[in-house]
Each structure stands twice: as C-alpha cells, then as structure tokens.
Design a protein around this motif. Structure first.
Motif, PDB file in Angstrom:
ATOM      1  N   THR A 156       0.810  -1.216   0.000  1.00 47.92           N
ATOM      2  CA  THR A 156       0.000   0.000   0.000  1.00 47.92           C
ATOM      3  C   THR A 156       0.842   1.264   0.000  1.00 47.92           C
ATOM      4  OG1 THR A 156      -0.197  -0.090   2.406  1.00 47.92           O
ATOM      5  CG2 THR A 156      -1.977  -1.066   1.116  1.00 47.92           C
ATOM      6  N   LYS A 157       2.025   1.208   0.585  1.00 50.23           N
ATOM      7  CA  LYS A 157       2.840   2.419   0.678  1.00 50.23           C
ATOM      8  C   LYS A 157       3.834   2.586  -0.461  1.00 50.23           C
ATOM      9  CE  LYS A 157       2.205   2.939   5.462  1.00 50.23           C
ATOM     10  NZ  LYS A 157       2.180   3.869   6.415  1.00 50.23           N
ATOM     11  N   LEU A 158       4.203   1.509  -1.147  1.00 48.34           N
ATOM     12  CA  LEU A 158       5.189   1.623  -2.228  1.00 48.34           C
ATOM     13  C   LEU A 158       4.662   1.107  -3.566  1.00 48.34           C
ATOM     14  CD1 LEU A 158       8.115   2.362  -3.005  1.00 48.34           C
ATOM     15  CD2 LEU A 158       8.683  -0.009  -2.567  1.00 48.34           C
ATOM     16  N   ILE A 159       4.155  -0.113  -3.580  1.00 50.63           N
ATOM     17  CA  ILE A 159       3.765  -0.729  -4.844  1.00 50.63           C
ATOM     18  C   ILE A 159       2.552  -0.033  -5.459  1.00 50.63           C
ATOM     19  CG2 ILE A 159       2.975  -2.865  -5.922  1.00 50.63           C
ATOM     20  CD1 ILE A 159       4.587  -4.374  -3.789  1.00 50.63           C
ATOM     21  N   CYS A 160       1.562   0.287  -4.639  1.00 53.65           N
ATOM     22  CA  CYS A 160       0.344   0.931  -5.153  1.00 53.65           C
ATOM     23  C   CYS A 160       0.635   2.297  -5.792  1.00 53.65           C
ATOM     24  CB  CYS A 160      -0.684   1.052  -4.047  1.00 53.65           C
ATOM     25  SG  CYS A 160      -2.247   1.748  -4.579  1.00 53.65           S
ATOM     26  N   PRO A 161       1.349   3.210  -5.117  1.00 55.50           N
ATOM     27  CA  PRO A 161       1.641   4.492  -5.773  1.00 55.50           C
ATOM     28  C   PRO A 161       2.542   4.349  -7.005  1.00 55.50           C
ATOM     29  CG  PRO A 161       2.037   4.644  -3.417  1.00 55.50           C
ATOM     30  CD  PRO A 161       1.759   3.216  -3.722  1.00 55.50           C
ATOM     31  N   ALA A 162       3.499   3.421  -6.940  1.00 53.14           N
ATOM     32  CA  ALA A 162       4.411   3.238  -8.072  1.00 53.14           C
ATOM     33  C   ALA A 162       3.659   2.704  -9.291  1.00 53.14           C
ATOM     34  CB  ALA A 162       5.548   2.292  -7.691  1.00 53.14           C
ATOM     35  N   SER A 163       2.815   1.706  -9.086  1.00 57.87           N
ATOM     36  CA  SER A 163       2.059   1.161 -10.220  1.00 57.87           C
ATOM     37  C   SER A 163       1.018   2.164 -10.708  1.00 57.87           C
ATOM     38  CB  SER A 163       1.399  -0.159  -9.838  1.00 57.87           C
ATOM     39  OG  SER A 163       0.483   0.020  -8.777  1.00 57.87           O
ATOM     40  N   GLY A 164       0.426   2.916  -9.791  1.00 58.04           N
ATOM     41  CA  GLY A 164      -0.523   3.963 -10.197  1.00 58.04           C
ATOM     42  C   GLY A 164       0.145   5.021 -11.048  1.00 58.04           C
ATOM     43  N   ALA A 165       1.370   5.399 -10.676  1.00 59.80           N
ATOM     44  CA  ALA A 165       2.113   6.387 -11.468  1.00 59.80           C
ATOM     45  C   ALA A 165       2.429   5.843 -12.861  1.00 59.80           C
ATOM     46  CB  ALA A 165       3.391   6.782 -10.744  1.00 59.80           C
ATOM     47  N   MET A 166       2.735   4.546 -12.949  1.00 62.53           N
ATOM     48  CA  MET A 166       2.991   3.956 -14.265  1.00 62.53           C
ATOM     49  C   MET A 166       1.721   3.957 -15.118  1.00 62.53           C
ATOM     50  SD  MET A 166       5.699   0.817 -13.829  1.00 62.53           S
ATOM     51  CE  MET A 166       4.820  -0.117 -12.610  1.00 62.53           C
ATOM     52  N   TRP A 167       0.573   3.614 -14.528  1.00 64.85           N
ATOM     53  CA  TRP A 167      -0.706   3.640 -15.252  1.00 64.85           C
ATOM     54  C   TRP A 167      -0.988   5.052 -15.758  1.00 64.85           C
ATOM     55  CZ3 TRP A 167      -3.870  -0.105 -16.945  1.00 64.85           C
ATOM     56  CH2 TRP A 167      -3.847  -1.350 -16.335  1.00 64.85           C
TER      57      TRP A 167
ATOM     58  N   THR B  17       4.561  -3.852 -19.234  1.00 69.24           N
ATOM     59  CA  THR B  17       5.528  -3.513 -18.185  1.00 69.24           C
ATOM     60  C   THR B  17       4.901  -3.640 -16.805  1.00 69.24           C
ATOM     61  OG1 THR B  17       6.629  -2.000 -19.697  1.00 69.24           O
ATOM     62  CG2 THR B  17       7.107  -1.735 -17.370  1.00 69.24           C
ATOM     63  N   ILE B  18       3.673  -3.193 -16.656  1.00 69.58           N
ATOM     64  CA  ILE B  18       3.004  -3.276 -15.355  1.00 69.58           C
ATOM     65  C   ILE B  18       2.754  -4.736 -14.983  1.00 69.58           C
ATOM     66  CG2 ILE B  18       0.842  -2.731 -14.173  1.00 69.58           C
ATOM     67  CD1 ILE B  18       0.875  -0.065 -15.783  1.00 69.58           C
ATOM     68  N   THR B  19       2.380  -5.562 -15.951  1.00 68.39           N
ATOM     69  CA  THR B  19       2.183  -6.985 -15.673  1.00 68.39           C
ATOM     70  C   THR B  19       3.488  -7.638 -15.246  1.00 68.39           C
ATOM     71  OG1 THR B  19       0.405  -7.046 -17.311  1.00 68.39           O
ATOM     72  CG2 THR B  19       1.360  -9.154 -16.657  1.00 68.39           C
ATOM     73  N   ILE B  20       4.573  -7.339 -15.946  1.00 70.19           N
ATOM     74  CA  ILE B  20       5.885  -7.881 -15.585  1.00 70.19           C
ATOM     75  C   ILE B  20       6.278  -7.412 -14.194  1.00 70.19           C
ATOM     76  CG2 ILE B  20       8.352  -7.744 -16.144  1.00 70.19           C
ATOM     77  CD1 ILE B  20       7.491  -7.776 -19.117  1.00 70.19           C
ATOM     78  N   TYR B  21       5.974  -6.162 -13.865  1.00 70.08           N
ATOM     79  CA  TYR B  21       6.273  -5.608 -12.544  1.00 70.08           C
ATOM     80  C   TYR B  21       5.594  -6.425 -11.446  1.00 70.08           C
ATOM     81  CZ  TYR B  21       6.265  -2.055  -8.800  1.00 70.08           C
ATOM     82  OH  TYR B  21       6.409  -1.381  -7.617  1.00 70.08           O
TER      83      TYR B  21
ATOM     84  N   GLU C  41      10.251   2.948 -16.025  1.00 72.05           N
ATOM     85  CA  GLU C  41       9.099   3.023 -16.922  1.00 72.05           C
ATOM     86  C   GLU C  41       8.591   4.451 -17.049  1.00 72.05           C
ATOM     87  OE1 GLU C  41       5.821   2.141 -19.368  1.00 72.05           O
ATOM     88  OE2 GLU C  41       7.735   1.175 -19.045  1.00 72.05           O
ATOM     89  N   ILE C  42       8.502   5.161 -15.933  1.00 69.72           N
ATOM     90  CA  ILE C  42       8.033   6.551 -15.971  1.00 69.72           C
ATOM     91  C   ILE C  42       9.022   7.411 -16.751  1.00 69.72           C
ATOM     92  CG2 ILE C  42       7.577   8.581 -14.528  1.00 69.72           C
ATOM     93  CD1 ILE C  42       6.425   6.560 -12.457  1.00 69.72           C
TER      94      ILE C  42
END
Length: 182
Positions: free
Chosen positions: A48-59, A83-87, A144-145
């Motif tokens: 919730t603190k790292l993966i969610c914001p990072a993947s949201g930023a990629m989306w 890339t998001i799936t691989i992540y 990715e960003i």
C-alpha cells in the motif's frame, strides 16, 4: 404511412474477431487490475505504501502519453500494460523465492552440495533476494516513468520539428520554388 411504427434498425451479429477484440480490450486491463489488487494486498503495508503508488504512477503516465500521442496510442498502451504486468509478476515471484530461500540454512545448503559452506552464506542469499525485491519495486517504476516521459518529450520535439519543416516546405513550394520547376 407504414402500419408498423417501429423504427427501422440494422442488426448484425458480432463476429468472432470483433468479440475477441472487445473481450481483449476490456479483459486485459481488468485482469491486470485484478493482479495489481492481489499483489498489493499480498505485500500488506509494503504494497500500500510503495507498490500501489508506483504502479498507479505507471498507469497514469501511460495514459497521459497515449492520450498525447494518438499515432502511438496502441503501442504505448500495450507497452505500459506489459511492463506493469511484468512488474507485478516479478514482485510476486521474488516474494515466493524469498519465502522458499528464507527457510534454508547454511547447514542445509552444505548438506545438499556435500561441501562446507560458511554460515554467513545462509543469511546472505535471502538478503540478496530482498535487495533485488527492493530494486524491482523501486527502479522498474522509475525506469518506466522515465521511458514514457522521454517518449512524450521526444514526440513533442519531433512534432515541432515536423511543423517547422512543413512550414519551410510550404514557403518554398509557394514561393520561388514553383517558378524553377516549370
């Protein structure tokens, strides 16, 4: 006047190719979103603190770039979703490997290889995998960003260059250039 006052409509069944495209266009992002929810929830607070914001930023970056570059929209969206799936799959895979390796001691490794191994080695392997998990969780989204931002600015620069060249060509074609080609 016709006796039947129903509007005339044209009806055609959906072909298999059209149905496949629709399912793919809706199903793939939904499957990736479900994978994202599963990954984020399986990592608890780290998710919730790292993966969610990072993947949201990629989306978000993928959507911005796809919106700004209509000619590259399909390629950008496919790249972003891949890339998001691989992540998410890499994070889940590293978590599983870390779970398997963390239960292995140096004595167990020594017994399986029939060779003496220092006790520090048993603790080092999970440490390396944990560092790899951190690198994947942080550096892949940053990469990715950065890639998407580079694509965006490179596209804008190319568009400005194309406009300038077209303007110069237009001046040349409308000006003296036409008199020479007669």
């Amino acid at each position: 006047m016709a006796k039947n006052k129903e509007p005339l409509t044209y009806r055609q069944n959906v072909s298999r190719q059209e149905a496949y495209r629709i399912i793919k266009a809706v199903g793939c992002p939904l499957a990736i979103f479900a994978l994202a929810l599963f990954t984020i929830s399986s990592f608890a607070n780290f998710g919730t603190k790292l993966i969610c914001p990072a993947s949201g930023a990629m989306w978000i970056m993928g959507v911005i770039v796809a919106t700004a570059m209509p000619s590259m929209r399909n390629a950008t969206l496919v790249h972003s979703m891949t890339t998001i799936t691989i992540y998410f799959l890499a994070l889940l895979g590293l978590k599983m490997v870390l779970g398997v390796v963390s239960g292995v001691s140096a004595e167990m490794i020594a017994a399986s290889y029939n060779q003496v191994i220092p006790t520090a080695t048993g603790n080092t392997i999970p440490g390396y995998i944990q560092n790899l998990l951190w690198f994947t969780a942080v550096l892949l989204p940053v990469g990715e960003i950065s890639y998407q931002a580079k694509q965006f600015f490179q596209f804008k620069k190319t568009q400005n260059r194309e406009k300038t060249f077209n303007r110069v060509r237009g001046l040349r074609d409308n000006g003296r250039g036409n008199a020479v080609h007669r």
